[in-house]
Design a protein around this motif. Sequence first.
Motif, PDB file in Angstrom:
ATOM      1  N   ASP A 139       0.868  -1.235  -0.068  1.00 51.94           N
ATOM      2  CA  ASP A 139      -0.007  -0.017  -0.052  1.00 51.94           C
ATOM      3  C   ASP A 139       0.854   1.133   0.027  1.00 51.94           C
ATOM      4  O   ASP A 139       0.426   2.248  -0.670  1.00 51.94           O
ATOM      5  CB  ASP A 139      -0.985   0.200   1.234  1.00 51.94           C
ATOM      6  CG  ASP A 139      -2.293  -0.926   1.020  1.00 51.94           C
ATOM      7  OD1 ASP A 139      -2.293  -1.416  -0.266  1.00 51.94           O
ATOM      8  OD2 ASP A 139      -2.716  -1.236   1.892  1.00 51.94           O
ATOM      9  N   ASP A 140       1.945   1.340   0.867  1.00 52.48           N
ATOM     10  CA  ASP A 140       2.980   2.470   0.779  1.00 52.48           C
ATOM     11  C   ASP A 140       3.405   2.768  -0.531  1.00 52.48           C
ATOM     12  O   ASP A 140       3.508   3.872  -1.006  1.00 52.48           O
ATOM     13  CB  ASP A 140       3.883   2.221   1.721  1.00 52.48           C
ATOM     14  CG  ASP A 140       3.417   2.131   3.223  1.00 52.48           C
ATOM     15  OD1 ASP A 140       2.432   2.580   3.644  1.00 52.48           O
ATOM     16  OD2 ASP A 140       4.251   1.667   4.147  1.00 52.48           O
ATOM     17  N   ALA A 143       0.502   4.309  -2.645  1.00 51.81           N
ATOM     18  CA  ALA A 143       0.322   5.480  -2.542  1.00 51.81           C
ATOM     19  C   ALA A 143       1.279   6.825  -2.868  1.00 51.81           C
ATOM     20  O   ALA A 143       0.817   7.513  -3.330  1.00 51.81           O
ATOM     21  CB  ALA A 143       0.089   5.545  -0.780  1.00 51.81           C
ATOM     22  N   GLN A 147       0.456   9.447  -5.559  1.00 50.97           N
ATOM     23  CA  GLN A 147       0.523  10.870  -5.283  1.00 50.97           C
ATOM     24  C   GLN A 147       1.612  11.558  -6.291  1.00 50.97           C
ATOM     25  O   GLN A 147       1.321  12.624  -6.514  1.00 50.97           O
ATOM     26  CB  GLN A 147       1.187  10.956  -3.555  1.00 50.97           C
ATOM     27  CG  GLN A 147       1.520  12.261  -3.104  1.00 50.97           C
ATOM     28  CD  GLN A 147       0.331  12.761  -2.816  1.00 50.97           C
ATOM     29  OE1 GLN A 147      -0.409  12.572  -1.989  1.00 50.97           O
ATOM     30  NE2 GLN A 147      -0.115  13.925  -3.502  1.00 50.97           N
ATOM     31  N   THR A 161      -4.174  14.797  -1.370  1.00 51.76           N
ATOM     32  CA  THR A 161      -3.257  13.897  -0.568  1.00 51.76           C
ATOM     33  C   THR A 161      -3.823  12.351  -0.968  1.00 51.76           C
ATOM     34  O   THR A 161      -4.994  12.328  -0.627  1.00 51.76           O
ATOM     35  CB  THR A 161      -3.288  14.158   0.711  1.00 51.76           C
ATOM     36  OG1 THR A 161      -2.901  15.465   0.974  1.00 51.76           O
ATOM     37  CG2 THR A 161      -2.555  13.122   1.561  1.00 51.76           C
ATOM     38  N   THR A 163      -3.833   8.292   0.028  1.00 54.57           N
ATOM     39  CA  THR A 163      -3.752   7.182   0.798  1.00 54.57           C
ATOM     40  C   THR A 163      -4.270   5.688   0.307  1.00 54.57           C
ATOM     41  O   THR A 163      -4.895   6.086  -0.758  1.00 54.57           O
ATOM     42  CB  THR A 163      -4.213   7.483   2.285  1.00 54.57           C
ATOM     43  OG1 THR A 163      -5.552   7.623   2.076  1.00 54.57           O
ATOM     44  CG2 THR A 163      -3.667   8.585   2.932  1.00 54.57           C
ATOM     45  N   GLU A 165      -5.276   1.825   1.212  1.00 55.59           N
ATOM     46  CA  GLU A 165      -5.496   0.787   2.150  1.00 55.59           C
ATOM     47  C   GLU A 165      -6.208  -0.551   1.430  1.00 55.59           C
ATOM     48  O   GLU A 165      -7.108  -0.448   1.199  1.00 55.59           O
ATOM     49  CB  GLU A 165      -6.134   1.331   3.499  1.00 55.59           C
ATOM     50  CG  GLU A 165      -6.220   0.192   4.445  1.00 55.59           C
ATOM     51  CD  GLU A 165      -7.039   0.850   5.496  1.00 55.59           C
ATOM     52  OE1 GLU A 165      -7.465   0.024   6.453  1.00 55.59           O
ATOM     53  OE2 GLU A 165      -7.365   1.964   5.698  1.00 55.59           O
ATOM     54  N   ALA A 169      -7.541   3.214  -3.281  1.00 52.06           N
ATOM     55  CA  ALA A 169      -6.987   4.562  -3.158  1.00 52.06           C
ATOM     56  C   ALA A 169      -8.246   5.469  -2.464  1.00 52.06           C
ATOM     57  O   ALA A 169      -9.250   5.435  -3.051  1.00 52.06           O
ATOM     58  CB  ALA A 169      -6.079   5.124  -4.409  1.00 52.06           C
ATOM     59  N   THR A 170      -7.417   6.613  -1.614  1.00 55.74           N
ATOM     60  CA  THR A 170      -8.260   7.341  -1.263  1.00 55.74           C
ATOM     61  C   THR A 170      -7.829   8.770  -1.575  1.00 55.74           C
ATOM     62  O   THR A 170      -6.634   8.967  -1.023  1.00 55.74           O
ATOM     63  CB  THR A 170      -8.853   7.293   0.347  1.00 55.74           C
ATOM     64  OG1 THR A 170      -9.558   6.120   0.390  1.00 55.74           O
ATOM     65  CG2 THR A 170      -9.855   8.564   0.715  1.00 55.74           C
TER      66      THR A 170
END
Length: 205
Positions: A139-140, A143, A147, A161, A163, A165, A169-170
């Motif tokens: 996930d990192d 993200a 980004q 921004t 993120t 999970e 993606a949100t």
Amino acid sequence: MRAKDIMSSPVYTAGQSASVESAAELMTAMGVTALPVVDTNGTLVGMVSESDLLWHRVPSDPTTQVRRHPDTEADSRPGTVVEVMSRYPLVTRPGADVAEIADQMLQNDVRSMPVVDDDQRLVGIISRRDILRAMVRGDDVLAAEVQHRLDEYSDGQSRWTATVEGGVATVAGEFDDETERTVVTVLARTVPGVAAARIGEVTSS
């Protein structure tokens, strides 16, 4: 996630008149297990794999009985890939869902699938390794890539921004209009490994 998001392009290929030896050398040098065979217009006409080459080129022990390929004469050794390739290979399209591609690979016991356009011209190839690589990205990592794409779209300004999970993606932030919201959604979803994207409501900036 679509085929175009994870496919390899350009593709290592063999021409119809390429020798069996040259195809084997290219596979070995590039670390691939199969090569799409194309005509002079770049149209896919077949696939040649390691097993195709081994079946036809490794001499059998004359003291034992070995089942020979049904399309090959017992004492003939083909010289070109068109003589040993598999015709009408399983193919996919750039917009095909990766989950469906993986299912087709497993059901048909193939390790790679050519990606072709509407005119059957080769535009890419997807292997099982490509699919696994996309699935295991954390996930990192996802993200950070989302980004990066959003920052590029906004000319280096960190307007949103991102993120991630569980592969979802949100994106938080404000949007000028519905078009910008749609573009950001598409950018987030096209990152290989992102299963879905969640975007906030349209807000005036």
